[in-house]
Design a protein around this motif. Structure first.
Motif, PDB file in Angstrom:
ATOM      1  N   ILE A 212     -39.495 -16.135 -46.553  1.00 18.90           N
ATOM      2  CA  ILE A 212     -39.171 -16.328 -47.969  1.00 18.90           C
ATOM      3  C   ILE A 212     -39.452 -15.074 -48.800  1.00 18.90           C
ATOM      4  N   GLY A 213     -40.528 -14.368 -48.441  1.00 16.77           N
ATOM      5  CA  GLY A 213     -40.906 -13.177 -49.203  1.00 16.77           C
ATOM      6  C   GLY A 213     -39.829 -12.118 -49.168  1.00 16.77           C
ATOM      7  N   LEU A 214     -39.346 -11.824 -47.965  1.00 15.68           N
ATOM      8  CA  LEU A 214     -38.334 -10.776 -47.828  1.00 15.68           C
ATOM      9  C   LEU A 214     -37.017 -11.209 -48.471  1.00 15.68           C
TER      10      LEU A 214
ATOM     11  N   PHE B  16     -36.763 -13.108 -51.079  1.00 14.35           N
ATOM     12  CA  PHE B  16     -37.000 -12.935 -52.508  1.00 14.35           C
ATOM     13  C   PHE B  16     -36.841 -11.470 -52.917  1.00 14.35           C
TER      14      PHE B  16
END
Lengths: 372, 164
Positions: free
Chosen positions: B8-10, B12
């Protein structure tokens, strides 16, 4: 033999980075130690975990040296960790984990305990341990991880470089008018014109291409630069951004949204009610066409991910061969093959960026095609 | 499995950075670059078109020049031809006139000659008559003895004189 052992330890220190699979703290330490000593002697070298480690994302940037050593013998650049938890946003530097990756070092923030396990951050139990299932996968809750990881770091770096390059090019046109391009623009202009004349105009058409050309150019240079950065094996590059499924997934989703929003009446008619075929055929084709809508971006996502990751895996496997075969004399062969593959990979960086852009424009072109 | 699970971080950060990049590059780079390139292409196109036009004009000018030159040449030829004709006709006229004049003069001369001749003949006649009379007188004086012979002689003489 002195030289060979030096090269061995040098290469080892570059490529070997905590390849252990322990569970509990105690076990971990022992496993780690045995694996380390085994690897140093060239035995039981776990090439799979080495490769997986290198093509995966990380919360810190390992520059050189063995992880447990300190500067100047080793250097690891720590990166910010940003977590969205039940108690709101939590952020701290990755160095607070002390390079611990087996869930034993607890970082306490806002009354919550965090541990890092295989480069994933978990909320630990109250006693600071992880609960594992039968397959040794933690079952603890994972806070949403918005950390500036290695990939995000390189991603931001590529954005900065793209902005510097192209804003310089853009400015040079303002300065020199529309005469012959000067400086960096001289190099970038043919590429921009190539995207316009060979990709955008033939696929989208003279009439509509202006609306989509910024997207295509941005995709092309963004993907290309990140592909190139992935090939450079030194800090601050060395990440596998464009070979990460999250990256390609995001780009594919953007393409999907653009294509779907651009779709005209003719496009939707071709999906749900195919003209010029019998009713039975129309009903038969509609679900296939609907699946096709999604398959197109998915193919984009997988193609880029697989090509770039495969390239990295080949290079790492060739280097890993030295340790698998336990001989430094394999090194020249490995290096020669790695060089050969790297040269091909340089070509692949451009080709994959081109294909991604080409297919994007093709899909857009199909979505806005007028009835004929 | 981890390899093909998007984090999810990447996602985002990729979304955020890509959208910002797209926006900034559109403003700072794609706009100016593509604008400048298409401006340049336009100017090259118009420059080529005007060059083509100039070439055509030049061609027209050359053609005009040639045409004018040709016209001038024919005009000159015509003028020369005319001049020659005039010259010839003038010469002919002059010849004619001269001939006429000469004829006239000849005729005049002939008539003058004729008149002169006639007057000369008349004068000769008078003189001959006078001479004859003188002769006759002398003859008469000498041979007056014979009348008959005298009158015959006179008649004969007269006859002869008239014939002449």
């Amino acid at each position: 033999m002195k030289l060979s052992s030096f090269i061995k330890s040098l290469v080892l220190s570059l490529v070997f980075f905590i390849p252990f699979n322990g569970v509990q703290a105690q076990e971990h330490e022992t496993t780690h130690k045995t694996e380390k000593s085994q690897a140093t002697e060239g035995e039981g070298f776990d090439i799979t975990s080495m490769i997986m480690h290198h093509i995966s994302d990380a919360h810190e940037f390992h520059v050189y040296g063995k992880n447990e050593d300190h500067f100047p013998k080793a250097l690891t650049v720590s990166l910010p960790i940003i977590l969205w938890t039940d108690n709101g946003l939590v952020s701290f530097m990755s160095s607070e984990f002390h390079h611990n990756d087996n869930g034993t070092h607890v970082v306490e923030k806002k009354g919550m305990k965090f541990v890092k396990f295989h480069d994933k951050i978990y909320q630990a139990n109250t006693d600071g341990t992880l609960s594992l299932d039968d397959e040794h996968h933690p079952i603890n809750t994972k806070p949403l991880d918005f950390s500036i990881t290695k990939n995000v770091f390189v991603l931001l770096l590529s954005v900065i470089i793209l902005l510097l390059l192209f804003s310089a090019a853009g400015r040079s046109y303002k300065k020199h008018g529309n005469g012959e391009p000067k400086g960096v623009a001289k190099f970038l202009e043919p590429l921009v014109i190539f995207i316009r004349d060979e990709i955008a105009i033939p696929n989208i058409g003279e009439k509509h291409y202006r609306k989509y050309i910024p997207l295509l150019l941005t995709i092309f240079f963004f993907v290309w630069l990140n592909n190139i950065f992935g090939l450079i094996p030194f800090f601050p590059f060395a990440a596998n951004v464009s070979g990460n499924i999250a990256f390609t997934f995001t780009l594919a989703v953007i393409v999907f949204i653009v294509v779907t929003l651009s779709g005209n009446k003719n496009y939707w008619k071709h999906i749900f009610w195919m003209p010029d075929v019998p009713v039975g055929m129309k009903l038969f084709l509609a679900p296939i066409e609907v699946i096709g809508m999604f398959v197109k971006p998915i193919s984009l996502m997988i193609r880029l991910f697989a090509n770039i990751t495969a390239g990295h895996i080949i290079v790492l496997s060739l280097i890993g061969l030295i340790f698998v075969l336990k001989s430094v004399w394999v090194a020249p062969v490995s290096v020669a093959f790695t060089l050969f593959i790297s040269v091909i990979e340089i070509l692949v960086t451009a080709i994959q960026a081109y294909i991604f852009t080409m297919l994007t424009s093709l899909y857009i072109g199909a979505a806005i095609e007028e009835e004929h | 499995m981890e390899l093909i699970t998007p984090a999810i971080g990447l996602i985002f950060w990729t979304t955020v950075t890509f959208l910002i990049l797209l926006f900034l590059l559109k403003k700072m780079a794609w706009g100016p670059i593509l604008g400048a390139v298409s401006d340049r292409e336009e100017s090259i196109k118009s420059a080529l078109a005007s060059a083509e036009e100039a070439r055509k004009e030049m061609q027209n000018l050359t053609a005009d020049n040639e045409r004018i030159l040709k016209e001038a040449r024919t005009q000159r030829d015509e003028m020369m031809k005319e001049a020659r004709a005039i010259k010839e006709s003038m010469i002919a006229e002059a010849k004619e006139e001269a001939k006429e004049e000469a004829n006239k003069m000849i005729a005049q001369a002939q008539s003058t000659i004729r008149l002169e001749k006639q007057s000369a003949i008349a004068e000769i006649k008078t003189q001959v008559a006078e001479l004859s009379v003188g002769i006759a007188e002398k003859v008469v004086k000498k041979e007056l003895a014979n009348d008959k012979e005298q009158s015959d002689l006179i008649a004969q003489l007269l006859k002869e004189v008239t014939i002449n």
